[in-house]
Design an enzyme around this catalytic site. Sequence first.
Site, PDB file in Angstrom:
ATOM      1  N   ASP A 278      -0.880  -8.170  -5.649  1.00 57.20           N
ATOM      2  CA  ASP A 278      -2.275  -7.737  -5.515  1.00 57.20           C
ATOM      3  C   ASP A 278      -2.351  -6.245  -5.872  1.00 57.20           C
ATOM      4  O   ASP A 278      -1.320  -5.597  -6.069  1.00 57.20           O
ATOM      5  CB  ASP A 278      -2.664  -7.976  -4.042  1.00 57.20           C
ATOM      6  CG  ASP A 278      -4.136  -7.700  -3.740  1.00 57.20           C
ATOM      7  OD1 ASP A 278      -4.958  -7.739  -4.661  1.00 57.20           O
ATOM      8  OD2 ASP A 278      -4.445  -7.459  -2.549  1.00 57.20           O
TER       9      ASP A 278
ATOM     10  N   GLU B 264      -4.061  -3.063 -10.336  1.00 58.64           N
ATOM     11  CA  GLU B 264      -4.889  -2.564 -11.473  1.00 58.64           C
ATOM     12  C   GLU B 264      -4.390  -1.215 -11.977  1.00 58.64           C
ATOM     13  O   GLU B 264      -4.634  -0.921 -13.144  1.00 58.64           O
ATOM     14  CB  GLU B 264      -6.344  -2.468 -11.029  1.00 58.64           C
ATOM     15  CG  GLU B 264      -6.983  -3.804 -10.720  1.00 58.64           C
ATOM     16  CD  GLU B 264      -6.427  -4.511  -9.491  1.00 58.64           C
ATOM     17  OE1 GLU B 264      -6.094  -3.805  -8.518  1.00 58.64           O
ATOM     18  OE2 GLU B 264      -6.295  -5.738  -9.529  1.00 58.64           O
TER      19      GLU B 264
ATOM     20  N   ASP C 170     -11.626 -11.137  -5.430  1.00 62.74           N
ATOM     21  CA  ASP C 170     -12.474 -11.124  -4.237  1.00 62.74           C
ATOM     22  C   ASP C 170     -13.885 -11.611  -4.506  1.00 62.74           C
ATOM     23  O   ASP C 170     -14.824 -10.822  -4.588  1.00 62.74           O
ATOM     24  CB  ASP C 170     -12.528  -9.708  -3.662  1.00 62.74           C
ATOM     25  CG  ASP C 170     -11.174  -9.266  -3.160  1.00 62.74           C
ATOM     26  OD1 ASP C 170     -10.307 -10.130  -2.925  1.00 62.74           O
ATOM     27  OD2 ASP C 170     -10.982  -8.046  -2.988  1.00 62.74           O
TER      28      ASP C 170
HETATM   29  O1  MIG Z   1      -7.943  -4.093  -0.341  1.00 58.88           O
HETATM   30  O2  MIG Z   1      -4.452  -7.859   1.049  1.00 58.88           O
HETATM   31  O3  MIG Z   1      -7.953  -9.420  -3.481  1.00 58.88           O
HETATM   32  O4  MIG Z   1      -7.132 -11.386  -1.675  1.00 58.88           O
HETATM   33  O5  MIG Z   1      -6.779 -10.583   0.992  1.00 58.88           O
HETATM   34  C1  MIG Z   1      -7.933  -5.472  -0.265  1.00 58.88           C
HETATM   35  C2  MIG Z   1      -5.776  -7.894   1.476  1.00 58.88           C
HETATM   36  C3  MIG Z   1      -6.559  -5.985  -0.494  1.00 58.88           C
HETATM   37  C4  MIG Z   1      -7.383  -7.732  -1.924  1.00 58.88           C
HETATM   38  C5  MIG Z   1      -7.134  -9.126  -2.384  1.00 58.88           C
HETATM   39  C6  MIG Z   1      -7.382 -10.069  -1.250  1.00 58.88           C
HETATM   40  C7  MIG Z   1      -6.478  -9.729  -0.090  1.00 58.88           C
HETATM   41  C8  MIG Z   1      -6.710  -8.275   0.335  1.00 58.88           C
HETATM   42  N1  MIG Z   1      -6.516  -7.399  -0.809  1.00 58.88           N
END
Ligand code: MIG
Length: 899
Positions: A439, A442, A576
Amino acid sequence: MVRVRIIPFLCAITFASSTSATWIEPSILDACPGYNLTNAVSQGATFTANLVLAGIACNVFGTDLEILNLTVTYQSENRIHVKITDANSSRYEVPQSVLPRPNGTLESSTRSAAIQFNYTTSPFSFMIYRTSTNETLFTTASHPLIFEPQYLRVKTALPRNANIYGLGEHSDSFRLSTFNTTRTLWSRDAYEIPTGTNLYGNHPIYFDHRTTGTHGVFLLNSNGMDIKINDTESTDGNVTLEYNVLGGVLDFYFLAGSEDNPLEVSKQYAEIVGTPAEVPYWSFGLHQCRFGYTSYVDVAEVITNYSEASIPLETMWTDIDYMDRRRIFTVDPTYFPLDRMREIIDCLHAHDQKYILMTDPAVAYAPGEGYGTYDRGTALDVWLKMPNGSAELALVWPGVTNYPDWFHPSIQDYSFWTNEFRLFYNSTDGIDIDGAWIDMNEPSNFCVLPCTDPFQQAQEMDLPPPRTAPAPDPDTPIFGNWSSNSSSSLTKRDDLLNPPYTIQNAAGNLSALTSWTNATHANGLVEYDTHNLYGTMMSVATRAAMLARRPGLRTLVITRSTFAGAGAHVGKWLGDNFSSWEEYRLSIAGMLGMAGIYQVPMVGSDICGYAENTTSTLCARWAMLGGFYPFMRNHNADTSISQEFYRWPVTAQAAKNILDIRYRLMDYFYTTFHQASLDGSPVLRALWYKYPKDTSTYSIDLQFLFGPSILVSPVTDENSTSATIYLPNDTFYDFLTLEPVTGASSNVTLTDVDFTEIPVHIIGGSILPLRVNGTMTTTDLRQTDFEIVVAPSKGGNASGQLYVDDGVSLDQMNGTTAITFEYQNGILTVNGTFGYDVGVNVAGVKILGVDQSPRNVSVVYQSGQVVGNGTFEYDKVMKVVDVSLGIPFDGAFEVHLQE
Ligand code: MIG
């Protein structure tokens, strides 16, 4: 036009705070001088020339380059590569190490190619046209090329009402609007995935579909860009498509596609970016996740509850909640103690279930705190650097962080990332995960510009956030009774932070909520150029780390940020979204982009919605649709109400129903994925991929095909029980009743579609190998008999395929089974190779759409041996001949219907 400038004082940098892109009157750009072509040399399939600035520089966003190199190569019958670079100095190009691409030169005459390159010399313009029809597919005529240090512009004319698909990642309709559309490519942590904005990943490829054929255009460039599609510039409604790119070179691949088969362009794109990685069989099972499971007890409870509700759960996930102060490669000793985590995993594994944890890229900046990952990374010096050589400081969940530099030799040679995976995710005394979830790549950054003091912001934002849930008793019993069950010589760009042209980045400045764009990699490349590659590079490193842990075994890696080519390594979830009917609908277009165009087929949205609260009916419908997401995961935000499928009777029933359908189809899904891995045949398809001449299909993105044979037409209106769906002129069969349905190129309204149902049709002409029933795990499913469903076309023919292997190995030492089914003149022929022992029977064969009961059915092995008369039943209402077989699925056979 937004003006941005650097004030040359320490830290005193101002940024464009607005997200509005640079707008410039089109006629001003069109008044630029363009270039004249000289020194043309044609040699076989290659054409080279110089482009010389054709007049007084227009210098719109920098100084026009004087001389360019043009190289055109017919790489194959179906692909022309057009590359335009600076003749005098080198510029950034997407490294081959990140995206290796084919060279190839057409051996035969270029006249034999399906598309042709043509040009004008003065001013220079070029066009690509289809050889067979002379139709222009791409032309820059009347829109001069602009080539400046930090601004490139190419503009083509398109037909009126052009059907353009791709240019994602986006959450817009699958067919892009041609009215004032800007697609911005710049990776962004895009909470709630707003339409019309740049999202997590970037795929600068589009398919252009016409009644005369489908072709593709791929601009291989990782710099930030705005691609504008517009039909308002001329009075006749003609459309233009304009690339506005912040750097790199013009590296175009034109793909001929085909006049009548849209699948061809998809395969041709895969020849460049790679075919999708094969995923393990188990990864098609149901995944359950959420942000906000407060402790190991919660996680164990969810697993137990699924079991008690008799809803198949294949893989349990845990979000960043497990981490100690949100530091990657750690567990919270109180809330998620290692021994209890190991107990959970052991229990899952003992029940043929799997476990996946999240890993973020950013590593907590923690000098002298004994945080191993930080210490080892610092010793190897693997962090992304600021121009002054210090490690870049970002702000993510654990507070102040460093970013791994995926170009660093100690990451490329696996000594850092792979080692961290080996240490933390090991089976002997660590967390033995089966797949990885990555995650924030980016990369995301919470630090708000100008981010002069990330430490201060960490305090203000309370990062890492303190836990609010009461600590669990470390000895809480879990599971109850259930468990008994190179490039430093690049030309200097003036402004890596604020280039003169501003793309429409919804986060604002290029560096906003991500890494600084002047941050520098070990090989000298800067984030300005490579930002869009960060997620894909993390994906590759993570997959390598996972394969090193379990050599020879496939894994599942699900990433948020992708670039062209990511699918050859990993899968992707759509980020999200939120719990709304609109997002439920848009998820189909999002998936079609990834699986239908970008070659990232292991894709799905967060089922029931991530942010905000779902409802039982939305969640039930979403379960049904999610059954046809290649990657099927229920996931939820930490502040939203719980939404596991067992929470409401209607969602529990929906989940059971759809999982039964999905599991019966799983070998068909697997075969579809295998085919994609061989030749890039898209796993999901819009209707027009199958009915390319039917113009009514071009804008449909609420129905889709999974593979060649299954049409999915979900109910899409809020709390409705009817669906108006389009059926092309073809024969279909209802998946559950098997009744024939004749399509007449018209809409059909289906009523009384319960929340626990979804309209699914088999497309006439298909043969499906189904398991006879669903099971609680995919391991059990593999012990379940097959039945073969023959769904003839209008002409009475059908065909299909089945691919089976052990489902987990990278190299199939145990052999593979590849079966072809053919049906014509009342004879089903099953043939192929049977190298992998499927170990189950063919329980029976169902032949659909048969108007009269056969007199007799016989079953024959290829050898000619008659294995007896098939016992059969005929259902004259549904028109189904149901033949019982019960023969081992280990060799060729035939089934004959005799009138
Ligand atoms: O700032 O890890 O898209 O699926 O639950 C949010 C917490 C960070 C973004 C992800 C989401 C995940 C969440 N993450």
